[in-house]
Design an enzyme around this catalytic site. Structure first.
Site, PDB file in Angstrom:
ATOM      1  N   HIS A  68       0.831  -1.211   0.000  1.00  0.00           N
ATOM      2  CA  HIS A  68       0.000   0.000   0.000  1.00  0.00           C
ATOM      3  C   HIS A  68       0.866   1.263   0.000  1.00  0.00           C
ATOM      4  CE1 HIS A  68       0.981   1.020   4.166  1.00  0.00           C
ATOM      5  NE2 HIS A  68       0.876  -0.276   4.433  1.00  0.00           N
ATOM      6  N   GLU A 172      -2.299  -6.847   7.807  1.00  0.00           N
ATOM      7  CA  GLU A 172      -0.972  -6.654   8.379  1.00  0.00           C
ATOM      8  C   GLU A 172      -0.839  -7.418   9.697  1.00  0.00           C
ATOM      9  OE1 GLU A 172       1.942  -6.495   8.091  1.00  0.00           O
ATOM     10  OE2 GLU A 172       2.606  -4.422   7.789  1.00  0.00           O
TER      11      GLU A 172
END
Length: 282
Positions: A68, A172
Site C-alpha cells: 500500500h 498486516e
C-alpha cells in the site's frame, strides 16, 4: 501444505541478495532483467514452458505483491522513530496532530504513490505485461484504496475484470498497534462496495483477532501467508496473481519460501515467479 520456492533469473528482486533499498519501489520494467521490446512476450512464453514441462504436482505462478501507499501511521512512525513508535505511540490512536488508528487512510503522498504504480502498469502493459488473472487484497483501508487507485481508476481492466477478493489472512501483522485494527465489515463494504469488492467466505463483521496487549508473532504471519499460497495454488487456475497488502505479510510470504526480509517501500511492487509443489495438499 504445499512447498513453495522462488524461481530466480527473471527479476532483479528475485536474487536472494537483492538490495531493496537500491532497487526501490518501482524499478523500470518492474525489475524484469530482460529489457528488449519483446520482453513480456518472452516472459509469458517462459512461464508457459515451465508449466508445460513441470511434474504433475508442480505449478508455476507469477505473483505481483503490491505494498500500500503511504498511510498516516507511516508518517507517525517516521516522526517518532520506530523504537519509540513501537513502544508507545503505536498503541495510541493519535497524537493530536496525526490520526493513525484504527484503520488509517492513505496520505496524499500515498495516493500519489499508487498513481505512480498505475502509470508503471500502464507503461509496461503497452509492451505486453501480463495483467493479473485474479486479485486479492487486505481488508485494511490503505490496501484497498491503493488497489482502487491502480486498477479501478485506470483503464487497463474491463469492468468485468475489476474484481478483488478481500482476505482476512492478508491483513498486516496485528495486535497492539491501533493502525492494524481493521474496520467492521459493514464499514468496509460501504467504502468499497460490490460487485468490485468481494469478501471471502466467513469474513466476520467485527475484528475479533486484534488484541491491544498481544502482538502477532512472525511465525504466525508466515503461517497465514502459507495458507494463502495453499489456497491460490490449489484453487486458482490463473497464472498471474496480484496481492495488495502490507510489508509484514509480504515478508511473511518470503519467509514461507525461505527468503530473507525484503524492504519494499510504500507503494512498491515486488514481482516473483513462484514454484508450488502441491504433493502435500493432495
Amino acid at each position: 501444505m504445499g512447498e513453495y520456492t522462488i524461481e530466480t533469473g527473471f527479476f532483479a528482486q528475485d536474487d536472494p541478495a537483492a538490495d531493496g533499498a537500491t532497487i526501490g519501489a518501482l524499478p523500470d520494467r518492474f525489475g524484469l532483467l530482460d529489457n528488449s521490446p519483446e520482453r513480456w512476450e518472452t516472459f509469458k512464453k517462459r512461464i508457459d514452458e515451465l508449466n508445460a514441462t513441470a511434474p504433475k504436482s508442480v505449478r508455476y505462478k507469477v505473483f505481483y505483491f503490491v505494498r500500500h501507499g503511504q498511510g498516516h501511521h507511516n508518517v507517525a512512525e517516521a516522526k517518532y522513530g520506530t523504537q519509540v513508535w513501537d513502544a508507545h505511540w503505536s498503541k495510541l490512536y493519535n497524537d493530536g496532530e496525526i490520526k493513525w488508528g484504527p484503520d488509517p487512510e492513505l496520505t496524499p503522498i500515498g495516493i500519489a504513490q499508487a498513481e505512480a504504480a498505475r502509470q508503471l502498469w500502464e507503461t509496461e502493459h503497452k509492451y505486453g505485461l501480463p495483467l493479473p488473472d485474479r486479485h486479492y487484497a487486505s481488508p485494511m483501508n490503505r490496501a484497498l484504496r491503493t488497489w482502487h487507485e491502480i486498477f479501478v481508476n485506470g483503464d487497463m481492466l474491463s469492468p468485468e475484470q475489476q474484481r478483488v477478493t478481500i482476505l482476512e489472512n492478508l491483513r498486516e501483522e496485528y495486535g497492539e498497534h491501533t493502525c492494524d485494527l481493521r474496520s467492521p465489515r459493514s464499514v468496509i463494504a460501504r467504502a468499497f462496495p460490490p460487485p468490485i469488492y468481494e469478501f471471502d467466505d466467513g469474513f466476520a463483521e467485527e475484528d475479533t483477532i486484534w488484541k491491544p496487549d498481544e502482538r502477532e508473532t512472525k511465525d504466525h504471519v508466515k503461517e497465514r501467508a502459507r495458507a494463502v499460497l495453499d489456497r491460490i495454488f490449489a484453487q486458482d487456475q490463473g497464472r498471474y496473481i496480484c496481492i495488495t497488502a502490507h510489508s509484514g505479510i509480504i515478508n511473511g510470504f518470503l519467509a514461507a519460501m525461505g527468503r530473507p526480509r525484503y524492504p519494499l517501500p510504500t507503494g512498491g511492487i515486488l514481482p516473483l515467479v513462484i514454484r508450488g509443489d502441491l504433493r502435500q495438499l493432495r
